[in-house]
Design a protein around this motif. Sequence first.
Motif, PDB file in Angstrom:
ATOM      1  N   GLY A  13      29.256 -30.180 -48.228  1.00  0.00           N
ATOM      2  CA  GLY A  13      28.895 -29.114 -47.278  1.00  0.00           C
ATOM      3  C   GLY A  13      29.033 -29.550 -45.909  1.00  0.00           C
ATOM      4  O   GLY A  13      29.190 -30.680 -45.575  1.00  0.00           O
ATOM      5  N   VAL A  14      29.106 -28.419 -44.962  1.00  0.00           N
ATOM      6  CA  VAL A  14      29.490 -28.392 -43.651  1.00  0.00           C
ATOM      7  C   VAL A  14      28.381 -29.182 -42.979  1.00  0.00           C
ATOM      8  O   VAL A  14      28.554 -30.058 -41.960  1.00  0.00           O
ATOM      9  CB  VAL A  14      29.899 -27.158 -43.101  1.00  0.00           C
ATOM     10  N   THR A  35      20.333 -31.206 -46.416  1.00  0.00           N
ATOM     11  CA  THR A  35      21.121 -30.424 -45.397  1.00  0.00           C
ATOM     12  C   THR A  35      21.820 -29.071 -46.053  1.00  0.00           C
ATOM     13  O   THR A  35      22.012 -28.979 -47.091  1.00  0.00           O
ATOM     14  CB  THR A  35      22.282 -31.323 -44.956  1.00  0.00           C
ATOM     15  N   SER A  36      21.679 -27.897 -45.202  1.00  0.00           N
ATOM     16  CA  SER A  36      22.191 -26.516 -45.523  1.00  0.00           C
ATOM     17  C   SER A  36      22.493 -25.718 -44.505  1.00  0.00           C
ATOM     18  O   SER A  36      21.769 -25.875 -43.417  1.00  0.00           O
ATOM     19  CB  SER A  36      21.165 -25.973 -46.810  1.00  0.00           C
ATOM     20  N   THR A  37      23.426 -24.788 -44.614  1.00  0.00           N
ATOM     21  CA  THR A  37      23.593 -23.740 -43.682  1.00  0.00           C
ATOM     22  C   THR A  37      22.374 -22.997 -43.600  1.00  0.00           C
ATOM     23  O   THR A  37      21.990 -22.566 -42.467  1.00  0.00           O
ATOM     24  CB  THR A  37      24.788 -23.018 -44.081  1.00  0.00           C
ATOM     25  N   PHE A  62      22.048 -26.652 -51.282  1.00  0.00           N
ATOM     26  CA  PHE A  62      21.632 -27.775 -50.395  1.00  0.00           C
ATOM     27  C   PHE A  62      22.465 -29.092 -50.978  1.00  0.00           C
ATOM     28  O   PHE A  62      22.358 -29.417 -52.004  1.00  0.00           O
ATOM     29  CB  PHE A  62      20.359 -28.018 -49.855  1.00  0.00           C
ATOM     30  N   HIS A 110      33.796 -23.590 -42.125  1.00  0.00           N
ATOM     31  CA  HIS A 110      33.524 -22.597 -43.068  1.00  0.00           C
ATOM     32  C   HIS A 110      34.750 -21.840 -43.460  1.00  0.00           C
ATOM     33  O   HIS A 110      34.989 -21.843 -44.740  1.00  0.00           O
ATOM     34  CB  HIS A 110      32.204 -21.619 -42.856  1.00  0.00           C
ATOM     35  N   LEU A 128      21.456 -24.534 -61.412  1.00  0.00           N
ATOM     36  CA  LEU A 128      20.441 -24.513 -60.272  1.00  0.00           C
ATOM     37  C   LEU A 128      19.375 -23.470 -60.359  1.00  0.00           C
ATOM     38  O   LEU A 128      18.190 -24.114 -59.942  1.00  0.00           O
ATOM     39  CB  LEU A 128      21.488 -24.121 -59.214  1.00  0.00           C
TER      40      LEU A 128
HETATM   41  N1  PLP Z   1      25.648 -27.246 -52.484  1.00  0.00           N
HETATM   42  C1  PLP Z   1      25.536 -26.086 -52.804  1.00  0.00           C
HETATM   43  C2  PLP Z   1      25.622 -25.926 -54.316  1.00  0.00           C
HETATM   44  C3  PLP Z   1      25.574 -25.264 -52.153  1.00  0.00           C
HETATM   45  O1  PLP Z   1      25.814 -23.875 -52.442  1.00  0.00           O
HETATM   46  C4  PLP Z   1      25.461 -25.190 -50.528  1.00  0.00           C
HETATM   47  C5  PLP Z   1      25.187 -24.273 -49.766  1.00  0.00           C
HETATM   48  O2  PLP Z   1      25.245 -23.138 -50.223  1.00  0.00           O
HETATM   49  C6  PLP Z   1      25.276 -26.428 -50.076  1.00  0.00           C
HETATM   50  C7  PLP Z   1      25.298 -27.727 -51.024  1.00  0.00           C
HETATM   51  C8  PLP Z   1      25.309 -26.983 -48.586  1.00  0.00           C
HETATM   52  O3  PLP Z   1      26.480 -26.811 -48.053  1.00  0.00           O
HETATM   53  P1  PLP Z   1      26.393 -26.036 -46.471  1.00  0.00           P
HETATM   54  O4  PLP Z   1      26.065 -27.276 -45.824  1.00  0.00           O
HETATM   55  O5  PLP Z   1      27.952 -26.054 -46.197  1.00  0.00           O
HETATM   56  O6  PLP Z   1      25.872 -25.003 -46.472  1.00  0.00           O
END
Ligand code: PLP
Length: 293
Positions: free
Chosen positions: A222-223, A258-260, A202, A61, A172
Amino acid sequence: MTDQLQDEGLEYPPGCAYVRGRYAPMAEAKISVLDWGFLRSDATYDVAHCIDGRFFRLDAHIERFYRSAEKLRLEIPVDPEACAEIMRECVRRGGVAEAGYVECLVTRGVSPTFSRDPRDAIPTFMVFAIPLGRILPLDRWEEGLHVHVSTIHRIPPESVDPTAKNYHWHDLVQGLYAAYDAGAENVVLTDPAGNICEGPGFNVFMVKDGRIATPDRGVLEGVSRDTAMRLARELQIPVEARAVSAQEFRAADEAFITSTAGGIMPITKSDHAPIGDGRPGPITRRLSERYWE
Ligand code: PLP
């Protein structure tokens, strides 16, 4: 006194922020109305989560935060080690170690003369840690998400580089309203070619005949997306980043996000039609289990 009057009736989540070089409660985490971050969405940020006192891939991150800033010519006034330490300290002071949502951000800042030249602004750097909220709450995991595939297009990568994490969220947020209007709870945006992109916070994946695919373009890298792809490879499940049409997505055997903010979460319905058998699929389940391990 003025602050207290203005804040009357407003509530903030518990946690801790780092603002203008000091730690403060969330109610004091404020920026100037003249900040380019507010007036022009001229900012970048990153969000990590911590569970049971441990951060999930904090290095990834922090790396992305500095990469995003560089792409946008934003200057972060502290080095990566100091940023990581401030994030840890916000978690400690905020009492959110059990499940924390930890955001670091930098904006173009304020120019003392309100000059229109972004180079005159002095950057604003902030960190905050609040309780972790999940896109799909744990007690609804088995039910899965009901998404609307919107004709609203994700902002084109030629206009705003989606790999630099940003606050350009009109598409979004309008997509979310379109989803509510359509009787769904969340949204997946598309691109002009009819491919799916991503949703508010996500990335999106689909599974067909045992193969996983996720959009390769017009999305944040995304991480958690990267983690899901690594775990799939570890489990020897074929996975690729490529164009995924909305049509293909609707006909998938399984889909997940997938998302943090929640890890790997199933999508079980798309515009009132079931994805696969309308329940979280076996690959989604295995990946999610491995993710939390
Ligand atoms: N896409 C968008 C637009 C985001 O804002 C996020 C996270 O906030 C993600 C994807 C997912 O990313 P991550 O897995 O690093 O949380």
